[in-house]
Design a protein around this motif. Sequence first.
Motif, PDB file in Angstrom:
ATOM      1  N   ALA A 162       0.834  -1.197   0.000  1.00 13.31           N
ATOM      2  CA  ALA A 162       0.000   0.000   0.000  1.00 13.31           C
ATOM      3  C   ALA A 162       0.873   1.254   0.000  1.00 13.31           C
ATOM      4  O   ALA A 162       0.546   2.248  -0.651  1.00 13.31           O
ATOM      5  CB  ALA A 162      -0.921  -0.005   1.216  1.00 13.31           C
ATOM      6  N   MET A 163       2.016   1.205   0.704  1.00 12.22           N
ATOM      7  CA  MET A 163       2.872   2.382   0.766  1.00 12.22           C
ATOM      8  C   MET A 163       3.597   2.631  -0.548  1.00 12.22           C
ATOM      9  O   MET A 163       3.884   3.782  -0.888  1.00 12.22           O
ATOM     10  CB  MET A 163       3.878   2.240   1.913  1.00 12.22           C
ATOM     11  CG  MET A 163       3.238   2.512   3.264  1.00 12.22           C
ATOM     12  SD  MET A 163       4.348   2.134   4.628  1.00 12.22           S
ATOM     13  CE  MET A 163       5.545   3.442   4.442  1.00 12.22           C
ATOM     14  N   LEU A 164       3.876   1.553  -1.278  1.00 11.55           N
ATOM     15  CA  LEU A 164       4.548   1.706  -2.576  1.00 11.55           C
ATOM     16  C   LEU A 164       3.695   2.513  -3.547  1.00 11.55           C
ATOM     17  O   LEU A 164       4.199   3.097  -4.497  1.00 11.55           O
ATOM     18  CB  LEU A 164       4.846   0.334  -3.186  1.00 11.55           C
ATOM     19  CG  LEU A 164       6.056  -0.409  -2.646  1.00 11.55           C
ATOM     20  CD1 LEU A 164       6.170  -1.757  -3.316  1.00 11.55           C
ATOM     21  CD2 LEU A 164       7.328   0.387  -2.851  1.00 11.55           C
ATOM     22  N   ALA A 165       2.384   2.524  -3.307  1.00  5.69           N
ATOM     23  CA  ALA A 165       1.504   3.268  -4.195  1.00  5.69           C
ATOM     24  C   ALA A 165       1.537   4.765  -3.899  1.00  5.69           C
ATOM     25  O   ALA A 165       0.877   5.532  -4.587  1.00  5.69           O
ATOM     26  CB  ALA A 165       0.079   2.736  -4.070  1.00  5.69           C
ATOM     27  N   HIS A 166       2.296   5.165  -2.884  1.00  6.88           N
ATOM     28  CA  HIS A 166       2.376   6.572  -2.474  1.00  6.88           C
ATOM     29  C   HIS A 166       1.017   7.201  -2.252  1.00  6.88           C
ATOM     30  O   HIS A 166       0.696   8.219  -2.882  1.00  6.88           O
ATOM     31  CB  HIS A 166       3.138   7.393  -3.523  1.00  6.88           C
ATOM     32  CG  HIS A 166       4.605   7.143  -3.489  1.00  6.88           C
ATOM     33  ND1 HIS A 166       5.525   8.016  -3.962  1.00  6.88           N
ATOM     34  CD2 HIS A 166       5.319   6.106  -3.011  1.00  6.88           C
ATOM     35  CE1 HIS A 166       6.737   7.534  -3.805  1.00  6.88           C
ATOM     36  NE2 HIS A 166       6.637   6.362  -3.227  1.00  6.88           N
ATOM     37  N   VAL A 187       5.204  -3.302  12.398  1.00  6.65           N
ATOM     38  CA  VAL A 187       4.033  -2.603  11.862  1.00  6.65           C
ATOM     39  C   VAL A 187       4.053  -1.152  12.322  1.00  6.65           C
ATOM     40  O   VAL A 187       3.887  -0.219  11.521  1.00  6.65           O
ATOM     41  CB  VAL A 187       2.728  -3.297  12.319  1.00  6.65           C
ATOM     42  CG1 VAL A 187       1.539  -2.431  11.977  1.00  6.65           C
ATOM     43  CG2 VAL A 187       2.588  -4.654  11.664  1.00  6.65           C
ATOM     44  N   SER A 188       4.310  -0.941  13.614  1.00  8.11           N
ATOM     45  CA  SER A 188       4.341   0.422  14.139  1.00  8.11           C
ATOM     46  C   SER A 188       5.395   1.245  13.414  1.00  8.11           C
ATOM     47  O   SER A 188       5.155   2.403  13.042  1.00  8.11           O
ATOM     48  CB  SER A 188       4.664   0.421  15.632  1.00  8.11           C
ATOM     49  OG  SER A 188       3.800  -0.444  16.298  1.00  8.11           O
ATOM     50  N   LEU A 189       6.560   0.643  13.216  1.00 11.14           N
ATOM     51  CA  LEU A 189       7.639   1.367  12.548  1.00 11.14           C
ATOM     52  C   LEU A 189       7.244   1.758  11.121  1.00 11.14           C
ATOM     53  O   LEU A 189       7.491   2.876  10.684  1.00 11.14           O
ATOM     54  CB  LEU A 189       8.903   0.499  12.515  1.00 11.14           C
ATOM     55  CG  LEU A 189       9.629   0.365  13.855  1.00 11.14           C
ATOM     56  CD1 LEU A 189      10.766  -0.646  13.742  1.00 11.14           C
ATOM     57  CD2 LEU A 189      10.147   1.704  14.343  1.00 11.14           C
ATOM     58  N   LEU A 190       6.618   0.804  10.430  1.00  9.69           N
ATOM     59  CA  LEU A 190       6.192   1.093   9.052  1.00  9.69           C
ATOM     60  C   LEU A 190       5.200   2.256   9.028  1.00  9.69           C
ATOM     61  O   LEU A 190       5.295   3.151   8.191  1.00  9.69           O
ATOM     62  CB  LEU A 190       5.544  -0.144   8.423  1.00  9.69           C
ATOM     63  CG  LEU A 190       6.458  -1.161   7.750  1.00  9.69           C
ATOM     64  CD1 LEU A 190       5.638  -2.349   7.267  1.00  9.69           C
ATOM     65  CD2 LEU A 190       7.179  -0.528   6.571  1.00  9.69           C
ATOM     66  N   LEU A 191       4.252   2.224   9.967  1.00 10.32           N
ATOM     67  CA  LEU A 191       3.237   3.273   9.978  1.00 10.32           C
ATOM     68  C   LEU A 191       3.871   4.614  10.331  1.00 10.32           C
ATOM     69  O   LEU A 191       3.505   5.656   9.783  1.00 10.32           O
ATOM     70  CB  LEU A 191       2.117   2.918  10.961  1.00 10.32           C
ATOM     71  CG  LEU A 191       1.312   1.670  10.579  1.00 10.32           C
ATOM     72  CD1 LEU A 191       0.216   1.407  11.599  1.00 10.32           C
ATOM     73  CD2 LEU A 191       0.684   1.837   9.198  1.00 10.32           C
TER      74      LEU A 191
END
Lengths: 252, 338, 287
Positions: A162-166, A187-191
Motif C-alpha cells: 500500500a505504501m509503494l503506491a504513495h 508494523v508500528s515502525l512502518l506506519l
Amino acid sequence: MERVLLEVRDVNKAFGGVITAKNVDMKVMAGEIHGLIGPNGAGKTTLLNLISGIYEVDSGHIFFEGNEITNLPAHKRARLGLGRTFQSPRFMNRASIKDNLELGTDLRNQFTYIQSFFGKKGADFYSELEELMEIAGFTFDWNEHITSLPYGQQKLLEIVRAMLAHPTVILVDEPAAGLNKQEQERVSLLLRKAVDSGMGVVLIEHTMEMVMNICDNITVLNFGEVIAKGKPQEIATNPQVIEAYLGGENDA
Amino acid sequence: MKKKKILTPKIIGKIIVAIIIIAAFIIIPLPGVVSRYMLKVYNDGLIYFIAALGLSVMLGMGGQVTYSTAGIMGVGAYITAILSTKYGWNTGLAIIVALIAGAIFSFVVGLALFRLKGSYFSFASIGLTNLLVTIFSNWMEMTEGPDGITRIPKLDVGFMKFTDFNSYFRLLFIIAIICYLFVLRLRKTSYGRALASVRDNEITAASFGVNCYMTKVYSFVIAGVFACLAGGLYAVHAGFISPEPFKYDQSAIYLIMIMLGGVDSTFGAFLGASLLTIIPEKMRWLNEYYKLIYGVGVIILMIFMPMGLMGIIDNFKYKMIGKIKKRKQSNAIETEAN
Amino acid sequence: MVLQLFITGISMGMLYALMAMGLILIVKAVGVLNFAHGQLFMLGAYITWSLTNQLKLPLWAMIIAMIVCFCIVGLSFMFTVYWPLRNSPWKVTVVISTLGASIALKEAVRLIWSFIPLLSKPLIDKVIRIGDAVMNVQYIFIIIISGALMLFVYFLFEKTFIGKIMQATAQNRYAAELIGIPSVVAIAGTYMISMCMSGVGGWLAAPLFLVSQSLGTFAQKAFAGIVVGGFGSIKGAVVGCVLVGLIESFSILITDAYKDAVVFGVLILVLIIRPTGIFGEKIEEKA
C-alpha cells in the motif's frame, strides 16, 4: 502541518435495520496516525469501507484533500491517493510477490494500459522497497509465490504494498492481529515511516498498547456512533469509553 | 555485481525452443512430411489456438467463464464470408473489417454483459451465443441459414495469395506466434496485473485503482478480437462455413482447451488447443465411445489436475527447484560445519 | 389464439422454472452453477420413458420408481461431479467439471437409447377447447404438476426445519458443521431434490416434444429466466422463467425462426435496462 487530508462529515449507513454508522464525524490530518477503536461490531471496518468507497453512504459527505469524494467509485478514490489494507491479507494468490507489489506501483504510476503495454517504465521503486523491507525486517525472493510467505510477513508486505503506491491517506485495518510482538513492532515502525513522509494514517486496531503508543488522535466508535475523540491519554481515562469496553466484555 | 553469463540455462532453453519453432515452421508444410488431411487438422488446430488465446486472457488472467468464444468467432467468420462472397470484397480487407466490427461488437456487448457478475455473466454469455447462432441459422438472405455459405474465396492480401494448406500453415503459424507474443506481453503489463487482481478479489482490485468493470470489458474485447480473427481465418481456410462450429457446445470446448493446457499459462492454451484437435483424430478407433470418454475425462481432469498440464509441469519444476535449494543449503551447512 | 399462446407460454415457462429452481438451489448450496442441468432434464425424460414404455409400470409405481431413480442419479451426480472438487480453491474447476458431465451424460444417453427420438404418450391423451382455442391437456397438466412441485419445494426450503438446515449449510458450511449438521447430507439432499425437479420436468415435457437429446437445450432458457428474474432469488427465477416462456410463445405472432433470438434479445435488453433483474436487489458485497 495542520492540513486536513480526510474529512468524514455526518455519515450514516444502515444495513437493513442494523445501523452501522450514525452521524459519524472524523478528521484526519497530514502526518498523523488516527486510531479508530471500539468494541467488536462497532462499525469500524464499515466506516473504512465507506471511506474507501466499497459501500455507499446513506447520507453524509466525505472529503478528501478538500474535494468531495462521496459519490466516487472505489477505484477512483484509490487513484486520488486513498490506499488501504485488509483484515486478512489479500493478495493475488496465484501470482509472484513481484506481481503483487507491482500492483501497488501501478497505482502510483497511473499509466494507461497502452503505455504499459509498450513498456513505459515507472520510477524505480527498488531502492524504496529495500528501505521499506529493512523496516519490515525480512527479505524475500520476489519471484517466489506470494503464498510461500508466512502470515505475519504477508501482513507486513501488504502495508508495504500500500505504501509503494504513495497514497496520501492510508487506511489500515487491524494490521497487528495475529502477529507476534516483534512483528507488531515492525508494523508500528512502518506506519511511523508513512506519517513521517507526510501521509495520514487511519488505523483500526484491537491491541490497545499499540494504539496508545503510536496514535496521535483517537476516535472511539460504539454501535456506529462516535462516543469519544481525542488524544490517547484523554481516551484512556474517558469514562464513556471504559464503559463501552467493559459493557462489551460483559455482553461477551 | 556478478559477471553476466551469456549462456545461462534460461537462454539456452530459449534458443532450443526457437530452433524447434523454426524447424516446425519449415519442415511441417514441406510436401510429403504430413498428409494433406493432417495438415488441415494442424491448420484448424492453429485457428482454435488463436481463439483459445483470447479466451485465456479472459479465463486464465481474468477468471471470467464465458461461453461466447464460438459465437463471436462466428461473427468474424460470417462478416468475412458475407463481405467476400456477396459483395465481392478482397478477403484480406474483409478480415480486417471483421476484426474492427468484432472489437466494436464485443465492446458494446461486454458493456451489457458485465453488468452481471460471476456465474450470471456466464449465463448471459450462453444467451449471447444462442442469439448469434439463431441469427446465423435464420437470416437466409445473408447467411444462407443452416446450409451455410460455400465457395468463400481464398485469402488474398494483394502481394500474396494463399491457395493450399501448406501456405496457410505458414501464415497461421506466424499469426499464431504474433498473437502468442501479444498475450505473453500482456501478462507483464499493468493490465495483466489489473486483470489478475480482478480475478482474485474485486474489492482489493478496486482499492488499488483498478476499474473492475472496464477491465473486464477490455478483456472481453481482446477475446472478441482474437475470436473474430480466428473466425475470419477459419472462413477463408475452410472455404465454407455453417452455424455448426459456432454453437454453444464448441464454446465449451474452448473452455476445456484452456483448462486442459493449464489456466495460468499462455503456452497451456497451445497445449490444450493442439491436444483437443489432434486427440480426436488419433482416437478414431474409439468410435462412438469417444465423446463419452472425453466427457468423463474432463471431470477426471478437473479432479486430479485442476491447473492443467502446465500446472503439473510447474509444480514439478517448483519441487525440483525446492529440492536443489535444500541441497545447496544443506551443503552450505555441511561446509560451514567442516 | 391469444389464450392458447398464453397457456402454452405459461406451461413452457413452468418447465423452465422447474429447472431454474433446481439450479438456484444448487447455486445456493454449493455456490456453483450446474451446466449439466439440461442433460439431467433430458435424462429425466429418458428414464421415465423407459419406466413406462419398457417396464410398463402402472402410473403409481412409475412415479415411485421415477423418484427413486432421480434420487440415485442426483446422488451419483453429486458424488462424481461436485464432491471430489468441493475443496478446490477455484470454483471454475467445478463449472468445467459440470461441462464435462453434460457431454458425458449426453453421450451416455445416446449410447443407451440411441439417437432416434422416442415417442412418449401423454397421461391424458385429449385435447380441450376453450373458446376457439384447441389445446392438448398436457399443457394444463404441466402447469398444475410443476406448480405444485415448486410450491412444495419452496415450502420445504423456506418453512421447514430441513430447509433451514440446508440454508444454514449453504450460508456457512463450516459453522453448520460445528453445530452438527453434516454438510454432505444437506448438499446431497439439495442435489436429489434438484434432480427430481428437473427429471419431473423432463417427464412432463416428453409428450409435447419427442424424447431426444435436444431436450438438453431447455436449460439455456432456464438460464435466461434466472437472469431476467434476478439473481439468486427463487421467486425471481420462477417469474423470470414464466416470462421467458410467455415471450417465447407470443413471439410466434411476429416471427417463427427468431423465437430464440427474441428471448435472448430480451435477456440482453433486461441487462442493459435493469442489470439486477426484475426481483434482484442491489447486493453489496461483503468486504
